[in-house]
Enzyme design. Structure first.
Site, PDB file in Angstrom:
ATOM      1  N   HIS A  19      69.112  33.288  21.440  1.00 45.65           N
ATOM      2  CA  HIS A  19      68.969  34.156  19.917  1.00 45.65           C
ATOM      3  C   HIS A  19      68.496  35.694  20.591  1.00 45.65           C
ATOM      4  O   HIS A  19      68.269  35.715  21.768  1.00 45.65           O
ATOM      5  CB  HIS A  19      68.798  33.524  18.949  1.00 45.65           C
ATOM      6  CG  HIS A  19      67.326  33.116  19.036  1.00 45.65           C
ATOM      7  ND1 HIS A  19      66.151  34.147  19.344  1.00 45.65           N
ATOM      8  CD2 HIS A  19      66.401  31.804  18.899  1.00 45.65           C
ATOM      9  CE1 HIS A  19      64.994  33.371  19.409  1.00 45.65           C
ATOM     10  NE2 HIS A  19      65.239  32.011  19.053  1.00 45.65           N
ATOM     11  N   HIS A  22      64.873  35.926  21.964  1.00 41.26           N
ATOM     12  CA  HIS A  22      65.011  35.854  23.361  1.00 41.26           C
ATOM     13  C   HIS A  22      65.491  37.231  24.044  1.00 41.26           C
ATOM     14  O   HIS A  22      64.968  37.758  25.084  1.00 41.26           O
ATOM     15  CB  HIS A  22      65.717  34.748  24.027  1.00 41.26           C
ATOM     16  CG  HIS A  22      65.601  33.301  23.310  1.00 41.26           C
ATOM     17  ND1 HIS A  22      66.668  32.412  22.804  1.00 41.26           N
ATOM     18  CD2 HIS A  22      64.282  32.636  23.353  1.00 41.26           C
ATOM     19  CE1 HIS A  22      65.950  31.375  22.323  1.00 41.26           C
ATOM     20  NE2 HIS A  22      64.832  31.315  22.369  1.00 41.26           N
ATOM     21  N   CYS A 129      51.976  19.194  18.633  1.00 40.47           N
ATOM     22  CA  CYS A 129      53.185  19.645  17.954  1.00 40.47           C
ATOM     23  C   CYS A 129      54.236  19.716  19.037  1.00 40.47           C
ATOM     24  O   CYS A 129      54.009  20.447  19.851  1.00 40.47           O
ATOM     25  CB  CYS A 129      52.809  20.887  17.293  1.00 40.47           C
ATOM     26  SG  CYS A 129      54.502  21.722  16.861  1.00 40.47           S
ATOM     27  N   CYS A 132      55.632  23.313  19.429  1.00 39.40           N
ATOM     28  CA  CYS A 132      54.709  24.315  20.402  1.00 39.40           C
ATOM     29  C   CYS A 132      54.775  23.546  21.649  1.00 39.40           C
ATOM     30  O   CYS A 132      54.059  24.384  22.631  1.00 39.40           O
ATOM     31  CB  CYS A 132      53.527  24.463  19.797  1.00 39.40           C
ATOM     32  SG  CYS A 132      53.393  25.490  18.266  1.00 39.40           S
ATOM     33  N   CYS A 146      51.413  21.911  11.423  1.00 35.92           N
ATOM     34  CA  CYS A 146      51.335  23.107  12.409  1.00 35.92           C
ATOM     35  C   CYS A 146      51.950  24.443  11.583  1.00 35.92           C
ATOM     36  O   CYS A 146      52.901  24.431  11.052  1.00 35.92           O
ATOM     37  CB  CYS A 146      52.351  22.816  13.475  1.00 35.92           C
ATOM     38  SG  CYS A 146      52.541  24.528  14.676  1.00 35.92           S
ATOM     39  N   HIS A 149      55.323  25.444  12.923  1.00 39.94           N
ATOM     40  CA  HIS A 149      56.546  24.474  12.849  1.00 39.94           C
ATOM     41  C   HIS A 149      56.221  23.720  11.360  1.00 39.94           C
ATOM     42  O   HIS A 149      55.909  22.531  11.552  1.00 39.94           O
ATOM     43  CB  HIS A 149      56.536  23.536  14.027  1.00 39.94           C
ATOM     44  CG  HIS A 149      57.046  24.368  15.039  1.00 39.94           C
ATOM     45  ND1 HIS A 149      56.251  24.928  16.030  1.00 39.94           N
ATOM     46  CD2 HIS A 149      58.234  24.925  15.572  1.00 39.94           C
ATOM     47  CE1 HIS A 149      56.598  25.779  16.982  1.00 39.94           C
ATOM     48  NE2 HIS A 149      58.103  25.524  16.772  1.00 39.94           N
ATOM     49  N   LYS A 295      61.603  34.555   8.416  1.00 41.83           N
ATOM     50  CA  LYS A 295      61.649  33.977   9.799  1.00 41.83           C
ATOM     51  C   LYS A 295      63.178  33.568  10.321  1.00 41.83           C
ATOM     52  O   LYS A 295      63.708  32.918   9.421  1.00 41.83           O
ATOM     53  CB  LYS A 295      60.530  32.738   9.717  1.00 41.83           C
ATOM     54  CG  LYS A 295      60.380  32.359  11.082  1.00 41.83           C
ATOM     55  CD  LYS A 295      59.416  31.217  10.904  1.00 41.83           C
ATOM     56  CE  LYS A 295      59.322  30.488  12.594  1.00 41.83           C
ATOM     57  NZ  LYS A 295      58.764  29.142  12.525  1.00 41.83           N
ATOM     58  N   LYS A 298      66.677  28.016  12.449  1.00 37.24           N
ATOM     59  CA  LYS A 298      67.695  27.017  12.143  1.00 37.24           C
ATOM     60  C   LYS A 298      67.820  26.505  10.796  1.00 37.24           C
ATOM     61  O   LYS A 298      69.158  26.655  10.078  1.00 37.24           O
ATOM     62  CB  LYS A 298      67.769  25.777  13.198  1.00 37.24           C
ATOM     63  CG  LYS A 298      68.295  25.744  14.448  1.00 37.24           C
ATOM     64  CD  LYS A 298      68.347  24.445  15.033  1.00 37.24           C
ATOM     65  CE  LYS A 298      68.207  24.771  16.574  1.00 37.24           C
ATOM     66  NZ  LYS A 298      67.676  23.844  17.356  1.00 37.24           N
TER      67      LYS A 298
HETATM   68  N1  MSP Z   1      59.120  28.087  27.298  1.00 36.48           N
HETATM   69  C1  MSP Z   1      57.948  28.940  26.581  1.00 36.48           C
HETATM   70  C2  MSP Z   1      57.733  29.892  27.347  1.00 36.48           C
HETATM   71  C3  MSP Z   1      57.206  29.533  28.819  1.00 36.48           C
HETATM   72  S1  MSP Z   1      56.846  31.021  29.768  1.00 36.48           S
HETATM   73  C4  MSP Z   1      56.052  30.415  31.064  1.00 36.48           C
HETATM   74  C5  MSP Z   1      58.830  29.407  25.100  1.00 36.48           C
HETATM   75  N2  MSP Z   1      59.978  29.598  25.152  1.00 36.48           N
HETATM   76  S2  MSP Z   1      60.759  29.816  23.956  1.00 36.48           S
HETATM   77  O1  MSP Z   1      62.226  29.768  24.111  1.00 36.48           O
HETATM   78  O2  MSP Z   1      60.296  29.402  22.662  1.00 36.48           O
HETATM   79  O3  MSP Z   1      60.666  31.700  23.740  1.00 36.48           O
HETATM   80  C6  MSP Z   1      59.721  32.306  23.245  1.00 36.48           C
HETATM   81  C7  MSP Z   1      59.829  33.963  23.325  1.00 36.48           C
HETATM   82  O4  MSP Z   1      61.239  34.096  22.650  1.00 36.48           O
HETATM   83  C8  MSP Z   1      58.862  34.555  22.668  1.00 36.48           C
HETATM   84  O5  MSP Z   1      57.592  34.708  23.654  1.00 36.48           O
HETATM   85  C9  MSP Z   1      59.382  35.888  22.561  1.00 36.48           C
HETATM   86  O6  MSP Z   1      59.412  36.537  23.955  1.00 36.48           O
HETATM   87  C10 MSP Z   1      60.888  35.408  22.090  1.00 36.48           C
HETATM   88  N3  MSP Z   1      61.081  35.280  20.650  1.00 36.48           N
HETATM   89  C11 MSP Z   1      61.368  34.288  20.164  1.00 36.48           C
HETATM   90  N4  MSP Z   1      61.563  34.744  18.590  1.00 36.48           N
HETATM   91  C12 MSP Z   1      61.342  35.919  18.457  1.00 36.48           C
HETATM   92  C13 MSP Z   1      61.178  36.730  17.344  1.00 36.48           C
HETATM   93  N5  MSP Z   1      61.551  36.471  16.149  1.00 36.48           N
HETATM   94  N6  MSP Z   1      60.885  38.124  17.768  1.00 36.48           N
HETATM   95  C14 MSP Z   1      60.584  38.630  18.857  1.00 36.48           C
HETATM   96  N7  MSP Z   1      60.828  37.704  19.936  1.00 36.48           N
HETATM   97  C15 MSP Z   1      61.143  36.637  19.707  1.00 36.48           C
HETATM   98  O7  MSP Z   1      57.955  29.906  24.412  1.00 36.48           O
END
Ligand code: MSP
Length: 469
Positions: A19, A22, A129, A132, A146, A149, A295, A298
């Site tokens: 999304h 990422h 959780c 997380c 959490c 979540h 936020k 899903k």
């Molecule tokens: N797999 C772990 C990271 C391991 S790194 C060694 C993880 N993955 S995640 O798929 O949940 O991705 C989290 C990351 O996605 C956040 O740190 C950020 O970079 C990005 N974001 C997810 N949602 C976001 C927003 N709403 N706004 C900005 N960035 C966001 O955590």
């Protein structure tokens, strides 16, 4: 100044499809990688991204789909690769934690930490959780749920685990932060981490007994390595198993969202200190955005995919809108309605229009410009300080000024050839400088502009950013 630049993104969980959250981090890393490739040469930059494929979250999601976790990971990983292709993300390597080459490095690093006495066996009892992928502490809980979540019931877990002596290591971590051996940015985030480090830090469990989808603990195959430990090591492992990449460690910059700051600023450093490996130089945690004040989730059904943005605004439109939405590092809000308006104002009416106007004025004339690759010093400073938003804002102001310059000078009325050449020459030079500044941000647009104005004859082409209705 260093002669190399190694930038990483978090590796994303494959339980979720890509999304724009990422995309936001990955795009920022892409911009920096492109900038440093120009500055230091292609071979001196390494841009790493990938997917985090072990752990309960992924095995649960696979189970729901009725496929094996590996099959599941394979399908979602390719969706991430597709999204990055769409967004023109120029990563050098895409790492997957299920790659045996990664697993081997994780195993040997953990063994090293164990041999040095930083790991011991104990019993853990607490709330976990799955969202997380971590045990919850008091401060993570609100009404027994959490904080991040609230719609997932935390799971009570009690089992024998291996623990990392984080309470002891955290003192060393604090020392390294205070001696500025590595940087945590923005400053408020650093203070947050220091505050938490100065209060009580407990040892953490780094293995799981009941989770089979993971890398086995080398000295006790009945346990698997905690998914976060496995995931963090990706940054290091890629430099070790890929040929010719060892020179890139330590990483110059870990780009992350603020949600995973503790893992990167403390746990990762503790693991490296315990293993006797050099620490990364900088961690930058950007803020989170909401969608129309809510936020992105899903359950709310408001998740935006990179494809949706690219379909509507084009690849460079999507890149521009994401980075110019709010200052990099802050929290912000995104709204498609505002994106539409900003696309029309900044890209169709300002930049696109400037380029078409000047191209049209130059048609049939012989405007010769010596192309200068000189980049304003302030621009380099802004990018290197990660003020990506500031750079785009500044470029936009220059576009507005150039359009005003045309309005004021009314070149279509100028009869004197010399004067006309001077006015148009100035404009073309300005546009080429803008294309240069935009190159890491909007690579396709920048190339189109350069082609248009440095070819044998300038000719008005398709609009760069067709107006949205
Ligand atoms: N797999 C772990 C990271 C391991 S790194 C060694 C993880 N993955 S995640 O798929 O949940 O991705 C989290 C990351 O996605 C956040 O740190 C950020 O970079 C990005 N974001 C997810 N949602 C976001 C927003 N709403 N706004 C900005 N960035 C966001 O955590």
């Amino acid at each position: 100044m260093d002669k190399k630049f190694f930038v990483t993104t978090p590796i994303y969980y494959v339980n979720d499809v890509p999304h724009i959250g990422h995309a936001y981090t990955t795009l920022a890393a892409d911009i920096l990688a492109r900038y440093y490739r120009e500055k230091l040469g292609r071979e001196n930059v390494f841009f790493l991204t990938g997917t985090d494929e072990h752990g309960q979250k992924v095995s649960q999601a696979a189970k729901e789909k009725g496929v094996s976790p590996k099959e599941f990971s394979d399908s979602v990983t390719s969706r991430f690769k597709d999204a990055w292709r769409l967004l023109n993300i120029s990563y050098d390597y895409f790492i997957r934690t299920t790659d045996p080459k990664h697993e081997k490095i994780v195993t040997s690093l953990l063994q090293k930490i164990y041999d040095k006495g930083y790991i011991y066996k104990g019993t853990y009892e607490g709330l976990y959780c799955i969202g997380c992928e971590k045990f919850l502490t008091e401060s993570d809980l609100v009404g027994g749920r959490c904080l991040l979540h609230p719609n997932k019931e935390p799971v009570k877990q009690k089992e024998d685990n291996y623990f990392l002596r984080l309470s002891e290591l955290s003192k060393k971590v604090l020392g390294k932060i205070e001696e500025e051996e590595y940087e945590i940015l923005p400053k408020e985030r650093k203070n947050e981490v220091i505050g938490r480090l100065k209060s009580r830090v407990e040892d953490i469990s780094i293995s799981r007994g009941g989770v089979s989808w993971g890398i086995p603990v080398p000295w006790d195959k009945s346990q698997t390595i905690y998914v976060w430990v496995d995931a963090l090591i990706n940054y290091y492992s890629a430099t070790q198993f890929l040929e010719g990449k060892t020179k890139f460690w330590p990483a110059d910059l870990h780009l992350i969202g603020k949600d995973i700051l503790w893992f990167h600023a403390v746990i990762w450093q503790a693991l490296l200190i315990a293993a006797g490996v050099d620490l990364p130089k900088k961690i930058f945690a950007h803020g989170f955005f909401t969608i129309d004040g809510q936020k992105m989730s899903k359950s709310l059904g408001n998740i935006i995919s990179p494809k949706q943005l690219v379909d509507r605004y084009g690849v460079d439109g999507a890149r521009y809108l994401l980075i110019s939405a709010y200052p990099f590092g802050d929290d912000g809000d995104i709204s498609l309605k505002r994106f539409d308006a900003k696309y029309n104002a900044d890209l169709a009416d300002a930049l696109g229009n400037l380029v078409s106007r000047v191209a049209k004025l130059c048609e049939g004339l012989n405007i010769k410009i010596s192309q200068s690759k000189k980049i304003p010093a302030r621009y380099c400073e802004d990018i290197e300080h990660l003020d990506l938003y500031g750079v785009l804002n500044n470029v936009h102001s220059q576009v507005i000024l150039a359009n005003r310059y045309i309005d004021k000078n009314e070149p279509w009325k100028i009869k004197n050839q010399k004067k006309l050449n001077a006015v148009l020459g100035y404009l073309v030079k300005k546009i080429l400088s803008l294309a240069n500044q935009l190159r890491p941000f909007l690579p396709e647009t920048s190339e189109k502009i350069e082609k248009l104005f440095s070819g044998p004859g300038i000719k008005l082409g398709e609009p760069l950013f067709p107006r949205l209705r």
